[in-house]
Write a protein that holds these residues in place. Structure first.
Motif, PDB file in Angstrom:
ATOM      1  N   GLU A  27       0.830  -1.212   0.000  1.00  0.00           N
ATOM      2  CA  GLU A  27       0.000   0.000   0.000  1.00  0.00           C
ATOM      3  C   GLU A  27       0.861   1.257   0.000  1.00  0.00           C
ATOM      4  O   GLU A  27       0.589   2.212  -0.736  1.00  0.00           O
ATOM      5  CB  GLU A  27      -0.916  -0.004   1.223  1.00  0.00           C
ATOM      6  CG  GLU A  27      -1.823   1.218   1.308  1.00  0.00           C
ATOM      7  CD  GLU A  27      -2.669   1.233   2.572  1.00  0.00           C
ATOM      8  OE1 GLU A  27      -3.400   2.209   2.774  1.00  0.00           O
ATOM      9  OE2 GLU A  27      -2.577   0.261   3.357  1.00  0.00           O
ATOM     10  N   LYS A  28       1.921   1.269   0.823  1.00  0.00           N
ATOM     11  CA  LYS A  28       2.806   2.431   0.883  1.00  0.00           C
ATOM     12  C   LYS A  28       3.559   2.607  -0.432  1.00  0.00           C
ATOM     13  O   LYS A  28       3.738   3.734  -0.915  1.00  0.00           O
ATOM     14  CB  LYS A  28       3.802   2.263   2.036  1.00  0.00           C
ATOM     15  CG  LYS A  28       4.702   3.479   2.260  1.00  0.00           C
ATOM     16  CD  LYS A  28       3.898   4.693   2.694  1.00  0.00           C
ATOM     17  CE  LYS A  28       4.798   5.864   3.046  1.00  0.00           C
ATOM     18  NZ  LYS A  28       4.014   7.064   3.428  1.00  0.00           N
ATOM     19  N   VAL A  29       3.986   1.500  -1.032  1.00  0.00           N
ATOM     20  CA  VAL A  29       4.700   1.566  -2.308  1.00  0.00           C
ATOM     21  C   VAL A  29       3.780   2.116  -3.397  1.00  0.00           C
ATOM     22  O   VAL A  29       4.190   2.952  -4.212  1.00  0.00           O
ATOM     23  CB  VAL A  29       5.251   0.178  -2.695  1.00  0.00           C
ATOM     24  CG1 VAL A  29       5.775   0.175  -4.127  1.00  0.00           C
ATOM     25  CG2 VAL A  29       6.354  -0.235  -1.728  1.00  0.00           C
ATOM     26  N   ARG A  30       2.528   1.654  -3.412  1.00  0.00           N
ATOM     27  CA  ARG A  30       1.558   2.186  -4.378  1.00  0.00           C
ATOM     28  C   ARG A  30       1.395   3.693  -4.198  1.00  0.00           C
ATOM     29  O   ARG A  30       1.350   4.457  -5.165  1.00  0.00           O
ATOM     30  CB  ARG A  30       0.195   1.510  -4.190  1.00  0.00           C
ATOM     31  CG  ARG A  30       0.083   0.108  -4.737  1.00  0.00           C
ATOM     32  CD  ARG A  30      -1.392  -0.262  -4.911  1.00  0.00           C
ATOM     33  NE  ARG A  30      -1.564  -1.701  -5.016  1.00  0.00           N
ATOM     34  CZ  ARG A  30      -1.947  -2.489  -4.018  1.00  0.00           C
ATOM     35  NH1 ARG A  30      -2.206  -1.969  -2.827  1.00  0.00           N
ATOM     36  NH2 ARG A  30      -2.083  -3.782  -4.200  1.00  0.00           N
ATOM     37  N   MET A  31       1.295   4.125  -2.941  1.00  0.00           N
ATOM     38  CA  MET A  31       1.092   5.543  -2.647  1.00  0.00           C
ATOM     39  C   MET A  31       2.268   6.380  -3.155  1.00  0.00           C
ATOM     40  O   MET A  31       2.077   7.448  -3.751  1.00  0.00           O
ATOM     41  CB  MET A  31       0.928   5.733  -1.137  1.00  0.00           C
ATOM     42  CG  MET A  31       0.529   7.134  -0.713  1.00  0.00           C
ATOM     43  SD  MET A  31       0.388   7.267   1.099  1.00  0.00           S
ATOM     44  CE  MET A  31      -0.802   5.957   1.413  1.00  0.00           C
ATOM     45  N   ILE A  32       3.487   5.891  -2.933  1.00  0.00           N
ATOM     46  CA  ILE A  32       4.681   6.624  -3.378  1.00  0.00           C
ATOM     47  C   ILE A  32       4.712   6.714  -4.895  1.00  0.00           C
ATOM     48  O   ILE A  32       5.020   7.766  -5.464  1.00  0.00           O
ATOM     49  CB  ILE A  32       5.955   5.950  -2.831  1.00  0.00           C
ATOM     50  CG1 ILE A  32       6.021   6.116  -1.312  1.00  0.00           C
ATOM     51  CG2 ILE A  32       7.209   6.535  -3.484  1.00  0.00           C
ATOM     52  CD1 ILE A  32       7.102   5.291  -0.646  1.00  0.00           C
ATOM     53  N   CYS A  33       4.371   5.618  -5.561  1.00  0.00           N
ATOM     54  CA  CYS A  33       4.349   5.625  -7.029  1.00  0.00           C
ATOM     55  C   CYS A  33       3.268   6.561  -7.560  1.00  0.00           C
ATOM     56  O   CYS A  33       3.471   7.258  -8.560  1.00  0.00           O
ATOM     57  CB  CYS A  33       4.129   4.211  -7.564  1.00  0.00           C
ATOM     58  SG  CYS A  33       5.560   3.119  -7.383  1.00  0.00           S
ATOM     59  N   GLN A  34       2.121   6.600  -6.885  1.00  0.00           N
ATOM     60  CA  GLN A  34       1.037   7.487  -7.313  1.00  0.00           C
ATOM     61  C   GLN A  34       1.397   8.951  -7.124  1.00  0.00           C
ATOM     62  O   GLN A  34       0.972   9.815  -7.896  1.00  0.00           O
ATOM     63  CB  GLN A  34      -0.242   7.155  -6.544  1.00  0.00           C
ATOM     64  CG  GLN A  34      -0.886   5.846  -6.957  1.00  0.00           C
ATOM     65  CD  GLN A  34      -2.017   5.420  -6.031  1.00  0.00           C
ATOM     66  OE1 GLN A  34      -2.317   6.116  -5.047  1.00  0.00           O
ATOM     67  NE2 GLN A  34      -2.640   4.294  -6.322  1.00  0.00           N
TER      68      GLN A  34
END
Length: 223
Positions: A27-34
């Motif tokens: 979830e955190k990785v997705r957020m950073i990529c977004q």
């Protein structure tokens, strides 16, 4: 470089940043990529490819690098953050342009060029945002055949030479606030007035006595 490899690089970078923030979840990785407006990444499919290439392990709540993944991520972060320093300290570009261009640089700089950039900048420890730049071999063993560093410690500045403050790496945050209040701010001109019996600098019409330790934490470049 193809899209798949670009996505892998971006997710490796995001996992590294997530680890710095203390939360290595998908979830955190997705957020950073977004949050990265410069690229759109399919995180889940990219993670599947990365697992198949033995770059990462773990599932939903904890992603871990393998040895190969750690090395790749470290190299990407190093290239990106060195590119940011180069663009800001040397080319004086805006922060927005710095981010976009650094994202391109991280994919194309080869090891030789990366080493030269690092040496040219004086082996900076932090990026413009205050995040650590992973060290390379050149940071441990400085070679005189490399280009003379553009950025040096204030403690190494010759007497009477006027330079601009490039960045400050204080040991603790309160020191940063104190130095800022005294006028030691990125971009301000500074000159070493004397070294003995105390280390004294001049900023404009103001003279300040600094501890040698603090002088080593201030980096300057030619005006």
């Amino acid at each position: 470089m193809n899209e798949t490899q670009n996505w892998i690089d971006e997710v490796l970078e995001a996992i590294w940043i997530a680890r710095e923030k203390g939360k290595q979840s998908i979830e955190k990785v997705r957020m950073i990529c977004q949050e990265d407006a410069n690229v759109s990444v399919d995180v889940d499919s990219t993670l599947d490819k990365m697992r198949a290439q033995n770059l990462v392990t773990g599932e939903k709540n904890l992603l871990e690098f393998t040895s190969d993944g750690e090395k790749m991520a470290e190299a990407i972060i190093r290239r990106h953050r060195l590119a940011e320093r180069l663009l800001m300290d040397v080319l004086n570009v805006s922060e927005q342009s710095m981010e976009v261009t650094a994202c391109h640089f991280e994919h194309i700089l080869n090891p030789e060029v990366t080493t030269s950039v690092c040496s040219f900048l004086g082996h900076p420890p932090l990026c413009p945002h205050g995040s650590p730049i992973p060290q390379g071999d050149c940071c441990h063993t400085y070679k005189t055949e490399y280009l003379k560093p553009l950025v040096n410690r204030l403690s190494e500045l010759e007497l009477g030479k006027v330079c601009k403050i490039a960045f400050i790496t204080p040991s603790f945050h309160k020191r940063f606030d104190r130095l800022t209040a005294l006028g030691l701010i990125t971009g301000n001109e500074i000159m070493v007035h004397q070294r003995q019996p105390s280390f004294v600098v001049r900023i404009g019409e103001t003279e300040l006595a600094l501890d040698e330790e603090i002088a080593r934490e201030i980096y300057v470049r030619s005006s």
